[in-house]
Design an enzyme around this catalytic site. Structure first.
Site, PDB file in Angstrom:
ATOM      1  N   SER A 182       1.118  -1.232   0.040  1.00 54.73           N
ATOM      2  CA  SER A 182       0.101  -0.159  -0.578  1.00 54.73           C
ATOM      3  C   SER A 182       0.746   1.741  -0.056  1.00 54.73           C
ATOM      4  CB  SER A 182      -0.795  -0.149   0.345  1.00 54.73           C
ATOM      5  OG  SER A 182      -0.072   0.095   2.030  1.00 54.73           O
ATOM      6  N   HIS A 213      13.741  -3.307   0.358  1.00 52.46           N
ATOM      7  CA  HIS A 213      12.962  -2.372   0.872  1.00 52.46           C
ATOM      8  C   HIS A 213      14.532  -1.694   1.695  1.00 52.46           C
ATOM      9  CE1 HIS A 213       9.118  -2.258   2.727  1.00 52.46           C
ATOM     10  NE2 HIS A 213       9.328  -3.592   1.612  1.00 52.46           N
TER      11      HIS A 213
END
Length: 176
Positions: free
Chosen positions: A16, A53
């Site tokens: 998201s 990440h």
């Protein structure tokens, strides 16, 4: 962006934009940055996600602490002047369940550690209650435990932001 409160929660569904938003919150604080990573790479897909990440944080002066199970221990190492990002509570909780740890005891200890920490903390967590009812007992147990922990975290936090499609919506507190 102004100084964030001592505890902020960033919640959203998978992919998201919640991690990117949480990282932005931390970077804007101009304090030492600590990233507590809870993920474990059990397969190639998760290895790729972890690497992605890590690339997002590359060059941003992050100190990373890997803590798939000992989140409270990792949090206790943060100096008071630091801003800590925990990414994410959902994976930490999954790790606890898979390790057959007492989830309620660990959650209680986490909430106490959050109250007593002198660092500002931003927590990333997944919203798991908007989908279909899982078809197996383990998944249903996880969804229930995660939902209860999210409620407790949100009650304790001064700032709660929901991120959907990369767009933040403040549910509690203020970003200004």
């Amino acid at each position: 962006m102004s100084k964030i409160p001592s505890l902020s929660i960033v919640i959203g569904g998978a992919a998201s934009g919640k991690s990117s938003f949480a990282e932005h919150l931390v970077i804007t604080q101009n304090t030492p940055r600590i990233y507590i990573a809870t993920a474990q790479a059990f397969d190639a897909e998760m290895s790729d996600k972890i690497a992605r990440h890590q690339r997002q944080r590359d060059g941003a002066d992050w100190q990373t602490i890997e803590a798939p199970l000992d989140l409270i221990g990792a949090l206790s190492k943060a100096p008071p002047e630091a801003t800590v990002l925990i990414d994410c509570i959902t994976l930490w909780l999954s790790n606890l369940i898979l390790a057959e740890r007492n989830v309620d005891t660990e959650a209680d200890a986490l909430l106490t550690a959050l109250q007593t920490s002198r660092s500002n903390i931003v927590i990333v967590t997944n919203e798991v209650g908007l989908g279909i009812v899982p078809d197996n007992a383990l998944a249903r147990r996880f969804r229930e435990v995660q939902g209860r922990l999210n409620i407790r975290l949100a009650q304790q936090a001064d700032l709660v932001v929901s991120v959907t499609a990369g767009l933040p919506l403040v549910l509690k507190g203020s970003l200004s």
